[in-house]
Motif scaffolding. Structure first.
Motif, PDB file in Angstrom:
ATOM      1  N   LEU A  36       0.340  42.429  40.957  1.00  0.00           N
ATOM      2  CA  LEU A  36       0.483  43.098  42.247  1.00  0.00           C
ATOM      3  C   LEU A  36       1.944  43.399  42.582  1.00  0.00           C
ATOM      4  CD1 LEU A  36      -0.910  44.282  44.676  1.00  0.00           C
ATOM      5  CD2 LEU A  36      -0.864  42.033  45.733  1.00  0.00           C
ATOM      6  N   PRO A  37       2.853  42.415  42.499  1.00  0.00           N
ATOM      7  CA  PRO A  37       4.260  42.750  42.801  1.00  0.00           C
ATOM      8  C   PRO A  37       4.825  43.805  41.849  1.00  0.00           C
ATOM      9  CG  PRO A  37       3.952  40.376  42.805  1.00  0.00           C
ATOM     10  CD  PRO A  37       2.687  40.987  42.258  1.00  0.00           C
ATOM     11  N   GLY A  38       4.472  43.741  40.586  1.00  0.00           N
ATOM     12  CA  GLY A  38       4.959  44.728  39.621  1.00  0.00           C
ATOM     13  C   GLY A  38       4.416  46.119  39.915  1.00  0.00           C
ATOM     14  N   ALA A  39       3.154  46.169  40.302  1.00  0.00           N
ATOM     15  CA  ALA A  39       2.545  47.461  40.636  1.00  0.00           C
ATOM     16  C   ALA A  39       3.203  48.056  41.867  1.00  0.00           C
ATOM     17  CB  ALA A  39       1.046  47.286  40.855  1.00  0.00           C
ATOM     18  N   ILE A  40       3.484  47.230  42.846  1.00  0.00           N
ATOM     19  CA  ILE A  40       4.121  47.713  44.070  1.00  0.00           C
ATOM     20  C   ILE A  40       5.528  48.235  43.759  1.00  0.00           C
ATOM     21  CG2 ILE A  40       5.044  47.029  46.315  1.00  0.00           C
ATOM     22  CD1 ILE A  40       2.572  45.166  46.542  1.00  0.00           C
ATOM     23  N   LEU A  41       6.262  47.531  42.944  1.00  0.00           N
ATOM     24  CA  LEU A  41       7.602  47.994  42.562  1.00  0.00           C
ATOM     25  C   LEU A  41       7.534  49.306  41.787  1.00  0.00           C
ATOM     26  CD1 LEU A  41       9.332  44.648  41.520  1.00  0.00           C
ATOM     27  CD2 LEU A  41       9.757  46.023  43.564  1.00  0.00           C
ATOM     28  N   ASP A  42       6.561  49.435  40.900  1.00  0.00           N
ATOM     29  CA  ASP A  42       6.399  50.653  40.123  1.00  0.00           C
ATOM     30  C   ASP A  42       6.030  51.833  41.028  1.00  0.00           C
ATOM     31  OD1 ASP A  42       6.525  51.795  37.492  1.00  0.00           O
ATOM     32  OD2 ASP A  42       4.339  52.027  37.590  1.00  0.00           O
ATOM     33  N   ILE A  43       5.136  51.599  41.961  1.00  0.00           N
ATOM     34  CA  ILE A  43       4.739  52.644  42.908  1.00  0.00           C
ATOM     35  C   ILE A  43       5.928  53.034  43.787  1.00  0.00           C
ATOM     36  CG2 ILE A  43       3.323  53.097  44.953  1.00  0.00           C
ATOM     37  CD1 ILE A  43       1.079  51.479  43.521  1.00  0.00           C
ATOM     38  N   THR A  44       6.695  52.053  44.230  1.00  0.00           N
ATOM     39  CA  THR A  44       7.875  52.335  45.045  1.00  0.00           C
ATOM     40  C   THR A  44       8.871  53.177  44.261  1.00  0.00           C
ATOM     41  OG1 THR A  44       7.576  50.266  46.242  1.00  0.00           O
ATOM     42  CG2 THR A  44       9.743  51.286  46.374  1.00  0.00           C
ATOM     43  N   ASP A  45       9.060  52.867  42.996  1.00  0.00           N
ATOM     44  CA  ASP A  45       9.957  53.651  42.146  1.00  0.00           C
ATOM     45  C   ASP A  45       9.471  55.094  42.037  1.00  0.00           C
ATOM     46  OD1 ASP A  45      12.209  53.889  40.333  1.00  0.00           O
ATOM     47  OD2 ASP A  45      10.708  54.004  38.727  1.00  0.00           O
ATOM     48  N   ASP A  46       8.172  55.284  41.845  1.00  0.00           N
ATOM     49  CA  ASP A  46       7.612  56.630  41.770  1.00  0.00           C
ATOM     50  C   ASP A  46       7.808  57.384  43.086  1.00  0.00           C
ATOM     51  OD1 ASP A  46       6.834  56.363  39.139  1.00  0.00           O
ATOM     52  OD2 ASP A  46       4.760  55.843  39.627  1.00  0.00           O
ATOM     53  N   LEU A  47       7.624  56.695  44.209  1.00  0.00           N
ATOM     54  CA  LEU A  47       7.810  57.335  45.511  1.00  0.00           C
ATOM     55  C   LEU A  47       9.266  57.733  45.728  1.00  0.00           C
ATOM     56  CD1 LEU A  47       5.490  55.190  47.805  1.00  0.00           C
ATOM     57  CD2 LEU A  47       5.195  57.605  47.186  1.00  0.00           C
ATOM     58  N   MET A  48      10.188  56.888  45.305  1.00  0.00           N
ATOM     59  CA  MET A  48      11.611  57.211  45.452  1.00  0.00           C
ATOM     60  C   MET A  48      11.977  58.430  44.605  1.00  0.00           C
ATOM     61  SD  MET A  48      13.203  53.344  45.582  1.00  0.00           S
ATOM     62  CE  MET A  48      14.832  53.879  45.186  1.00  0.00           C
TER      63      MET A  48
ATOM     64  N   ARG B  67       0.781  52.776  31.735  1.00  0.00           N
ATOM     65  CA  ARG B  67      -0.019  51.568  31.568  1.00  0.00           C
ATOM     66  C   ARG B  67      -1.246  51.607  32.465  1.00  0.00           C
ATOM     67  NH1 ARG B  67       4.490  47.320  32.930  1.00  0.00           N
ATOM     68  NH2 ARG B  67       4.990  48.979  34.359  1.00  0.00           N
ATOM     69  N   PRO B  68      -2.369  51.068  32.005  1.00  0.00           N
ATOM     70  CA  PRO B  68      -3.540  50.989  32.865  1.00  0.00           C
ATOM     71  C   PRO B  68      -3.295  50.031  34.035  1.00  0.00           C
ATOM     72  CG  PRO B  68      -4.065  50.335  30.600  1.00  0.00           C
ATOM     73  CD  PRO B  68      -2.602  50.593  30.664  1.00  0.00           C
ATOM     74  N   MET B  69      -3.986  50.253  35.142  1.00  0.00           N
ATOM     75  CA  MET B  69      -3.797  49.426  36.335  1.00  0.00           C
ATOM     76  C   MET B  69      -4.093  47.950  36.049  1.00  0.00           C
ATOM     77  SD  MET B  69      -2.574  51.121  38.798  1.00  0.00           S
ATOM     78  CE  MET B  69      -2.851  50.032  40.173  1.00  0.00           C
ATOM     79  N   ALA B  70      -4.996  47.662  35.137  1.00  0.00           N
ATOM     80  CA  ALA B  70      -5.364  46.274  34.847  1.00  0.00           C
ATOM     81  C   ALA B  70      -4.182  45.466  34.317  1.00  0.00           C
ATOM     82  CB  ALA B  70      -6.514  46.241  33.852  1.00  0.00           C
ATOM     83  N   GLU B  71      -3.201  46.121  33.722  1.00  0.00           N
ATOM     84  CA  GLU B  71      -2.054  45.417  33.147  1.00  0.00           C
ATOM     85  C   GLU B  71      -1.008  45.042  34.183  1.00  0.00           C
ATOM     86  OE1 GLU B  71      -0.271  47.326  29.815  1.00  0.00           O
ATOM     87  OE2 GLU B  71      -2.193  47.793  28.902  1.00  0.00           O
ATOM     88  N   PHE B  72      -1.120  45.518  35.395  1.00  0.00           N
ATOM     89  CA  PHE B  72      -0.133  45.273  36.430  1.00  0.00           C
ATOM     90  C   PHE B  72      -0.405  43.984  37.187  1.00  0.00           C
ATOM     91  CE2 PHE B  72       0.360  49.944  36.322  1.00  0.00           C
ATOM     92  CZ  PHE B  72       1.718  49.981  36.116  1.00  0.00           C
TER      93      PHE B  72
ATOM     94  N   ARG C 198      -0.330  62.511  45.661  1.00  0.00           N
ATOM     95  CA  ARG C 198      -1.771  62.243  45.565  1.00  0.00           C
ATOM     96  C   ARG C 198      -2.066  61.178  44.516  1.00  0.00           C
ATOM     97  NH1 ARG C 198      -4.446  68.279  46.087  1.00  0.00           N
ATOM     98  NH2 ARG C 198      -4.135  68.446  48.339  1.00  0.00           N
ATOM     99  N   ALA C 199      -1.378  61.255  43.374  1.00  0.00           N
ATOM    100  CA  ALA C 199      -1.581  60.256  42.324  1.00  0.00           C
ATOM    101  C   ALA C 199      -1.151  58.877  42.806  1.00  0.00           C
ATOM    102  CB  ALA C 199      -0.807  60.651  41.071  1.00  0.00           C
ATOM    103  N   THR C 200      -0.069  58.817  43.544  1.00  0.00           N
ATOM    104  CA  THR C 200       0.413  57.541  44.068  1.00  0.00           C
ATOM    105  C   THR C 200      -0.554  56.982  45.101  1.00  0.00           C
ATOM    106  OG1 THR C 200       2.686  58.232  43.645  1.00  0.00           O
ATOM    107  CG2 THR C 200       2.377  56.386  45.145  1.00  0.00           C
ATOM    108  N   MET C 201      -1.118  57.828  45.941  1.00  0.00           N
ATOM    109  CA  MET C 201      -2.113  57.362  46.916  1.00  0.00           C
ATOM    110  C   MET C 201      -3.329  56.785  46.216  1.00  0.00           C
ATOM    111  SD  MET C 201      -1.940  60.060  50.100  1.00  0.00           S
ATOM    112  CE  MET C 201      -2.150  61.537  49.135  1.00  0.00           C
ATOM    113  N   LYS C 202      -3.752  57.400  45.133  1.00  0.00           N
ATOM    114  CA  LYS C 202      -4.882  56.875  44.361  1.00  0.00           C
ATOM    115  C   LYS C 202      -4.552  55.494  43.805  1.00  0.00           C
ATOM    116  CE  LYS C 202      -7.006  61.188  42.910  1.00  0.00           C
ATOM    117  NZ  LYS C 202      -7.323  62.075  41.772  1.00  0.00           N
ATOM    118  N   ARG C 203      -3.326  55.340  43.310  1.00  0.00           N
ATOM    119  CA  ARG C 203      -2.908  54.047  42.770  1.00  0.00           C
ATOM    120  C   ARG C 203      -2.897  52.986  43.854  1.00  0.00           C
ATOM    121  NH1 ARG C 203       2.555  55.122  40.108  1.00  0.00           N
ATOM    122  NH2 ARG C 203       2.399  52.945  39.519  1.00  0.00           N
TER     123      ARG C 203
END
Length: 86
Positions: free
Chosen positions: A28-40, A21-26, A75-80
């Motif tokens: 903030l809490p949803g984006a943070i949860l998604d990023i956390t999931d990717d990091l895990m 999904r594009p960043m515009a659709e997120f 790197r992709a997660t840092m960009k996000r």
């Protein structure tokens, strides 16, 4: 299943885009949860590579490929994260 087989199978599923999904659709809490999931998930992949280094049956090239995938995902997660801050 040996460690070598595990390493060859995991990177193919790990190379998916962190999000479709594009960043515009997120929100903030949803984006943070998604990023956390990717990091895990990335941390799990890294843990697998670290564990494999100590085994005799692992191919060093497989570990190297896995580490490149981990670096790319970080790197992709840092960009996000930077995009969320701006």
């Amino acid at each position: 299943m040996t460690q070598k087989t595990t390493l060859k199978t995991r990177p193919s599923s790990a190379t998916r885009a962190p999000t479709a999904r594009p960043m515009a659709e997120f929100t903030l809490p949803g984006a943070i949860l998604d990023i956390t999931d990717d990091l895990m998930s990335t941390e799990s992949l890294l843990a697998t590579a670290i564990a494999a280094v100590g085994t005799e049956s692992v191919d060093a090239e497989d570990v190297q490929i896995t580490l490149v995938i981990v670096r790319t995902r970080l790197r992709a997660t840092m960009k996000r994260l930077r995009a969320l801050g701006s």
